[in-house]
Design an enzyme around this catalytic site. Structure first.
Site, PDB file in Angstrom:
ATOM      1  N   HIS A   7       0.803  -1.217   0.000  1.00 24.66           N
ATOM      2  CA  HIS A   7       0.000   0.000   0.000  1.00 24.66           C
ATOM      3  C   HIS A   7       0.841   1.276   0.000  1.00 24.66           C
ATOM      4  O   HIS A   7       0.484   2.257  -0.644  1.00 24.66           O
ATOM      5  CB  HIS A   7      -0.945   0.016   1.203  1.00 24.66           C
ATOM      6  CG  HIS A   7      -1.958  -1.077   1.176  1.00 24.66           C
ATOM      7  ND1 HIS A   7      -1.718  -2.321   1.729  1.00 24.66           N
ATOM      8  CD2 HIS A   7      -3.207  -1.130   0.644  1.00 24.66           C
ATOM      9  CE1 HIS A   7      -2.773  -3.087   1.549  1.00 24.66           C
ATOM     10  NE2 HIS A   7      -3.689  -2.396   0.893  1.00 24.66           N
ATOM     11  N   GLU A  79       2.792  -1.669   7.667  1.00 22.81           N
ATOM     12  CA  GLU A  79       3.794  -1.725   6.604  1.00 22.81           C
ATOM     13  C   GLU A  79       5.063  -0.963   6.981  1.00 22.81           C
ATOM     14  O   GLU A  79       6.169  -1.385   6.630  1.00 22.81           O
ATOM     15  CB  GLU A  79       3.189  -1.228   5.296  1.00 22.81           C
ATOM     16  CG  GLU A  79       2.091  -2.169   4.787  1.00 22.81           C
ATOM     17  CD  GLU A  79       1.602  -1.861   3.390  1.00 22.81           C
ATOM     18  OE1 GLU A  79       2.088  -0.890   2.770  1.00 22.81           O
ATOM     19  OE2 GLU A  79       0.717  -2.599   2.902  1.00 22.81           O
ATOM     20  N   ARG A 167     -22.849  14.057  15.873  1.00 21.34           N
ATOM     21  CA  ARG A 167     -23.205  15.198  15.030  1.00 21.34           C
ATOM     22  C   ARG A 167     -24.560  14.923  14.375  1.00 21.34           C
ATOM     23  O   ARG A 167     -24.790  13.825  13.865  1.00 21.34           O
ATOM     24  CB  ARG A 167     -22.145  15.426  13.949  1.00 21.34           C
ATOM     25  CG  ARG A 167     -20.859  16.050  14.463  1.00 21.34           C
ATOM     26  CD  ARG A 167     -19.944  16.398  13.300  1.00 21.34           C
ATOM     27  NE  ARG A 167     -18.855  17.260  13.730  1.00 21.34           N
ATOM     28  CZ  ARG A 167     -17.641  16.808  14.066  1.00 21.34           C
ATOM     29  NH1 ARG A 167     -17.377  15.522  14.031  1.00 21.34           N
ATOM     30  NH2 ARG A 167     -16.697  17.655  14.441  1.00 21.34           N
ATOM     31  N   ARG A 222     -16.364  22.254  19.989  1.00 17.71           N
ATOM     32  CA  ARG A 222     -17.718  21.810  19.682  1.00 17.71           C
ATOM     33  C   ARG A 222     -18.775  22.464  20.569  1.00 17.71           C
ATOM     34  O   ARG A 222     -19.971  22.411  20.263  1.00 17.71           O
ATOM     35  CB  ARG A 222     -17.810  20.287  19.821  1.00 17.71           C
ATOM     36  CG  ARG A 222     -16.933  19.471  18.869  1.00 17.71           C
ATOM     37  CD  ARG A 222     -17.551  19.249  17.513  1.00 17.71           C
ATOM     38  NE  ARG A 222     -18.884  18.703  17.573  1.00 17.71           N
ATOM     39  CZ  ARG A 222     -19.177  17.395  17.731  1.00 17.71           C
ATOM     40  NH1 ARG A 222     -18.198  16.499  17.868  1.00 17.71           N
ATOM     41  NH2 ARG A 222     -20.430  16.989  17.749  1.00 17.71           N
TER      42      ARG A 222
END
Length: 256
Positions: A7, A79, A167, A222
């Site tokens: 990847h 990886e 949310r 928030r």
């Protein structure tokens, strides 16, 4: 011919001695982080995984984006570990949920609530997601040296951006019953912020015998708004880059 990991599209020789990886989520943030180092070289850009090799005063390091969420991050960490990386530092962004934390400040995660989902593939839920204490110390020292206001504590890592972080500005406007009231509960329990990757990083690294830390720049509180001030993003990214460079230089010579 030396084999590349699938990847990341990197091979072991690409590391050129780097044992440390700085991990932002956004691949475009990699260039910002790399820009503060004396030497930088882009290595690969495959899917969400963009990578740079960098060096300043000490050891070389890698900068590798993880994309969004724990599942994608777990691929990057796995990886990179196969290639020989031992130290992992997440440099991310987040939304604060405690009223005393202002946008532009930094949050150093000492541990994380495991709502990420991906960490369950490495350890049962009773297993804690904890930072390496040495990495937390280095992050604190870097912030103090640079004069940045910061907070240390517990982060909530959610598998989703919308319902998992309670949310309601979604297509349906609905949050399942099990998550309704969860934001207020985490606030009462002293959790500092929401993001999506730290619990995966901490759990994986503990299980695999690697060392991990995480610091996130606050883009929004928030309690007051959901709107991100676009002018703040560049300032936060530069803070993260300079903190990351300080930690890389301080890590030079540490044993694995």
């Amino acid at each position: 011919m030396e084999k590349r990991v699938y990847h990341l599209a990197l091979k072991k020789n690409d590391l050129a001695g780097a044992r440390i990886a700085l991990i932002p989520g956004d691949p475009w943030r990699c260039g910002v982080l790399a820009s503060v180092f004396r030497v930088q070289k882009e290595l690969a850009f495959h899917r969400e995984f963009r990578s740079f090799w960098v060096q300043d005063e000490g050891e070389p390091a890698l900068i590798v984006s993880s994309g969004i969420g724990g599942s994608s991050l777990s691929i990057a960490v796995e990886e990179l570990a196969q290639l020989g990386v031992q130290f992992f530092l997440r440099l991310g962004t987040c939304g604060a949920i405690q009223e005393h934390i202002a946008p532009g400040e930094l949050i150093i995660s000492e541990g994380a609530v495991r709502m990420d989902g991906a960490s369950l593939h490495y350890a049962p839920l009773a297993y804690p997601a904890c930072a390496n204490w040495g990495m937390v110390k280095l992050l604190r020292e870097a912030c103090l040296k640079l004069g940045y206001r910061f907070h240390t504590g517990i982060t909530c890592s959610s598998a989703t951006f919308y319902p998992g972080q309670e949310r309601y500005d979604t297509y349906s406007g609905y949050v399942i019953r099990a998550l309704q009231g969860s934001l207020e509960e985490w606030k009462r329990l002293g959790v500092l912020n929401y993001e999506m990757e730290t619990a995966t990083l901490f759990t994986m690294c503990r299980v695999l015998g690697l060392q991990a830390g995480a610091v996130c720049g606050v883009l929004v509180n928030r309690n007051s708004t959901e709107e991100v001030d676009s002018s703040l993003v560049e300032k936060v990214e530069l803070k993260l880059a300079l903190v990351g460079k300080e930690v890389v230089n301080a890590l030079s010579g540490w044993p694995d």
